[in-house]
Scaffold this active site. Sequence first.
Site, PDB file in Angstrom:
ATOM      1  N   GLU A  91      -9.454   6.993   6.260  1.00 30.01           N
ATOM      2  CA  GLU A  91     -10.140   7.093   7.555  1.00 30.01           C
ATOM      3  C   GLU A  91     -11.187   8.217   7.550  1.00 30.01           C
ATOM      4  OE1 GLU A  91      -6.939   5.121  10.613  1.00 30.01           O
ATOM      5  OE2 GLU A  91      -6.812   7.282  10.350  1.00 30.01           O
ATOM      6  N   GLU A 148      -5.208  -1.048   8.209  1.00 28.03           N
ATOM      7  CA  GLU A 148      -4.067  -0.571   9.008  1.00 28.03           C
ATOM      8  C   GLU A 148      -4.093  -1.264  10.358  1.00 28.03           C
ATOM      9  OE1 GLU A 148      -3.820   3.653   9.543  1.00 28.03           O
ATOM     10  OE2 GLU A 148      -4.165   4.102   7.427  1.00 28.03           O
ATOM     11  N   ARG A 154       0.851  -1.195   0.000  1.00 31.06           N
ATOM     12  CA  ARG A 154       0.000   0.000   0.000  1.00 31.06           C
ATOM     13  C   ARG A 154       0.887   1.245   0.000  1.00 31.06           C
ATOM     14  NH1 ARG A 154      -2.664   2.475   4.956  1.00 31.06           N
ATOM     15  NH2 ARG A 154      -4.731   3.263   4.411  1.00 31.06           N
TER      16      ARG A 154
END
Length: 390
Positions: free
Chosen positions: A195, A304, A108
């Site tokens: 997020e 994450e 990523r």
Amino acid sequence: MGCYACSGLDHASSVDSFRAEVRYIEPDGSEHMYKLDGKVYGSSQDTMLALLPFLLLSVAWVTSALNYKGADISSLTVVESSGVHFTDNGQVTPFETILRDHGTNTARIRVWTAGQYDLQYGLALAKRVKAAGMTLVVDLHYSDTWADPGHQAIPAGWPTDLDGLNTQIWQYTKDVVTAYSEQGTPIDILQVGNEINDGLLWPVGRISVNGIDPVSQLLHSAINGAASAGNPRILIHLANGWDWSGLNSFFGQVFIPGALSADQVDIIGVSFYPFYDSGATLSALQSSLTNLANAYEQPIVIAETDWPVSCPGVQLTEPSIPVSVSGQETWVNDIKNILDSLPNGKGQGIFYWEPGWVGSAALGSACADNLLVSSNGATRDSINIFSRDM
């Protein structure tokens, strides 16, 4: 889990060997062929037929592995430019190669609209990811700097009205996807926003200020921009994967007729850390993700996570897991077990966040060190988190 189909079973009249080919169809429609060879001690077709269930169970065990065994390696070029050389068993080796050789298959890369992690930075790193044979995930922050639950600033020079931002995010996302494709490193998974529990492109797209409708429009525009230039799988990423109330509040409202639709989203990603909130327990994650899998069609990844090897003075949410290299392995394996337990094979991946960011080992937390390498770049045993039954 998908489905199985035997495409062939060979045996001789005096049966002493077998070969089976089993086709496995993933929940996302991709297919894999598994070939099993072995010997048996018997002399009848009945013996082979009796073995068949065990062959299928063997393949079921193989296919319980995660699709995406990932690491965010965004800082890699920054770390190398500081003079750090990564080593594995004493041999200097590119970090992406080390990760691949120890079971990681997905990388990523974050991309900012300006600053250190801009498009050109991401493009250069993508060449290394693809050369290592990994799945490429590009994480668009839609900001000139960090985007997270507390920060989602509109990039400098972008419009500050909703109509203008819809046009801008469509064009920007299209340009990013085009740039990766044109250099021969097409994006496999595109993360639209980072997020975004309270939206993106604040204040216009902030849910707590203007409701969910602007967010739905902006994501719809971004994904349409990507689709006009390529066909990456689309991932939407929220923080606090353990908090079902928060996840349900977002996904229960964001799909709006004329704006974002559920069929535009291929993967749901969540963050899960043990040191930011006392509610972030494994049992809460299990409950939250089970609810998520039952409520929505999309596969789920932990986009994450990390676990410390040093964390003095901090209360972690799972005190039974040691703060150590072995604790890192336990934490990731416990998450993997939760993903494996989700209905309909929905749990598909884990991305360890920045395992090699030497010089920033705290990784934004109050813990001193969350890396899978030492301060001099030498691999720890936990570099193997994705190579054992994962």
